[in-house]
Design an enzyme around this catalytic site. Structure first.
Site, PDB file in Angstrom:
ATOM      1  N   CYS A   5       0.824  -1.217   0.000  1.00  0.00           N
ATOM      2  CA  CYS A   5       0.000   0.000   0.000  1.00  0.00           C
ATOM      3  C   CYS A   5       0.854   1.261   0.000  1.00  0.00           C
ATOM      4  CB  CYS A   5      -0.932   0.018   1.209  1.00  0.00           C
ATOM      5  SG  CYS A   5      -0.075  -0.049   2.793  1.00  0.00           S
TER       6      CYS A   5
ATOM      7  N   HIS B 103      -2.318   1.539   7.355  1.00  0.00           N
ATOM      8  CA  HIS B 103      -2.528   1.431   5.905  1.00  0.00           C
ATOM      9  C   HIS B 103      -2.277   2.782   5.252  1.00  0.00           C
ATOM     10  CE1 HIS B 103      -4.142  -0.035   2.208  1.00  0.00           C
ATOM     11  NE2 HIS B 103      -5.308   0.561   2.299  1.00  0.00           N
TER      12      HIS B 103
END
Ligand SMILES: *[C@@H]1O[C@H](CO)[C@@H](O)[C@H](O)[C@H]1NC(C)=O
Ligand SMILES: *[C@@H]1O[C@H](CO)[C@@H](O)[C@H](O)[C@H]1NC(C)=O
Ligand SMILES: *[C@@H]1O[C@H](CO)[C@@H](O)[C@H](O)[C@H]1NC(C)=O
Length: 455
Positions: free
Chosen positions: A251, A399
């Site tokens: 990510c 994230h």
């Protein structure tokens, strides 16, 4: 060829060291006086410098790292420093940059952090010349810190199961956002789910919270619109298409490449629309841990400045770790400059500073804590509901995604950010989500990063 070998070498040497378990060093551990032993500068004047073995010391630098971000050397020259998550720190002083990971040792599950020392790190001048290796030691010795790495893998091989009770609760107990079933999640193991949500290694212990805005932040933000969206600005879309990271903890690479893709569009009024290669980061970066995670400051920022990034076609995405760097050496690289934590340094971020940077410079990398309920987001303005079942605890990860805009729900007045995810177009609102703004929801206002592509 030479650079492939070099990068491969770094990937192997640094990747395995830093990839296994990051050190856990906090702001207070790092703040204080350091002595850097600096090796012979690289006389070929490129970034192809191997610091695995520390060359003989040719000079030292004594530098005080002060609150919040000032560095002062032994002659009184002033510079800047920032912690980089809990992994290491960077100092910029007398027109040289110094970056190293904090020292640690791992023995099976046992990790020892030596926060008063660094691993061998890299230094170069602010024009990226004269690379040298260095190693730092704090003048005040700290006690080593111990922790053990996260639970055995056994349970993680299980497939993810949807908690229907949680979905029912989310949809009946609040109306801010809607949850739903994603059949593809059930085809993934817990380990893969943790990877798409940021990976174990990116979990940040003692993550900072957003700081209170200053008067200046508030003043600055007054001149900005109530709502803003880079996907629809002056009738144009400045954000590149949604991608899918698949079950690799990349990510941070998608967030970083996405920022440069958008900012190249902004800088060139959309006449250039490159798509950059996250696989180059996964395969080749010494500053991150492949599919196990990494951090935008070191990728969108430092890697893009020191090594440059390449187009997708130079190393197409396959979502797999590799010990070999597959990027074609014939490909040209785009560099970036002026990377920083929004707010100036790690721990200095807030909503106003983010709005200012977003409107002025373009989309930026942000990170937030992913809880179980987020995986099931379908639409609306997300906030953490705390409605998961206790028997299905989800490991909280960090994230990295891309902030592209902000707004406010007419009826309720709820303020939100608009954020680009990297889980494909079938997830969320066509690949995007909205999340509460102004209250540091899931720490999303705590560590924004920006960097400027050199087009
Ligand atoms: C980890 O630490 C524990 C407690 O100090 C010790 O009993 C164990 O042997 C260590 N394991 C390894 C692999 O070093
Ligand atoms: C890392 O250090 C912080 C502060 O010392 C502590 O709160 C946290 O529990 C540590 N994390 C681990 C995994 O040991
Ligand atoms: C940017 O592009 C748009 C659409 O092509 C055009 O209308 C506008 O004049 C351009 N702006 C500048 C400053 O060139």
């Amino acid at each position: 060829m030479e650079s492939i070998l070099f990068l491969l070498f770094l990937a192997l040497s640094v990747g395995t060291v830093s990839g296994d378990t990051p050190a856990n060093c906090t702001y207070d551990d790092v703040r204080g006086t350091w002595v850097f032993q600096i090796g012979q500068a690289d006389n070929v004047n490129t970034n192809k410098l191997d610091c695995t073995v520390m060359p003989a010391t040719v000079s030292t630098l004594t530098v005080k790292l002060l609150y919040p971000d000032e560095a002062v050397d032994e002659f009184g020259n002033k510079g800047f420093w920032t912690l980089i998550y809990n992994q290491g720190f960077e100092v910029v002083i007398r027109n040289r940059k110094y970056f190293a990971f904090s020292r640690y040792k791992q023995d099976g599950k046992n990790v020892t952090s030596y926060c008063d020392q660094t691993l061998n790190g890299w230094s170069h001048d602010t024009s990226d010349r004269n690379w040298a290796c260095y190693m730092g030691k704090k003048t005040e010795a700290l006690k080593p810190k111990y922790h053990t790495v996260l639970p055995p893998k056994v349970q993680d091989d299980k497939y993810y199961t949807t908690d229907y009770n949680m979905l029912y609760n989310i949809n009946s107990k609040q109306s801010s956002w809607k949850a739903g079933v994603y059949p593809h999640l059930e085809k993934m193991t817990m380990d893969e789910i943790i990877k798409i949500a940021g990976g174990r290694k990116s979990r940040i212990n003692g993550q900072p919270r957003a700081v209170r805005p200053t008067e200046k932040d508030i003043q600055n933000s007054r001149s900005y619109p109530e709502a803003f969206d880079w996907r629809d600005h002056m009738g144009q879309d400045f954000v590149s298409p949604i991608r899918n990271q698949e079950s690799c903890g990349s990510c941070y690479a998608f967030s970083s490449m996405g920022m440069h893709e958008a900012r190249v569009r902004v800088i060139t009024n959309n006449t250039q629309q490159p798509v950059f290669s996250p696989q180059d980061i996964v395969d080749c970066s010494e500053y991150s841990q492949g599919c196990e995670g990494g951090f935008p400051y070191l990728i969108a920022g430092k890697y893009a400045e020191d090594f440059g990034i390449v187009l997708e076609s130079c190393n197409p995405y396959n979502g797999k770790d590799s010990t070999v760097c597959h990027t074609k050496t014939s490909c040209s690289r785009m560099y970036a400059t002026d990377y920083k934590y929004v707010g100036g340094y790690y721990g200095g971020c807030n909503e106003y500073a983010m709005i200012t940077a977003l409107v002025k410079n373009g989309p930026m990398s942000v990170s937030f804590m992913v809880y179980n309920d987020f995986l099931h987001y379908k639409s609306g303005v997300y906030h953490y509901t705390q409605l998961e079942n206790s028997f299905n605890p989800f490991e909280i990860t960090n994230h990295a995604v891309l902030l592209v805009g902000y707004g406010k729900v007419e009826e309720t007045g709820e303020k939100y950010w608009i954020v680009k995810n990297s889980w494909g177009t079938t997830w969320g609102e066509d690949g995007y989500f909205r999340i509460r703004r102004g209250s540091d929801e899931c720490a999303i206002e705590s560590i924004a990063v920006e960097s400027t592509p050199i087009v």
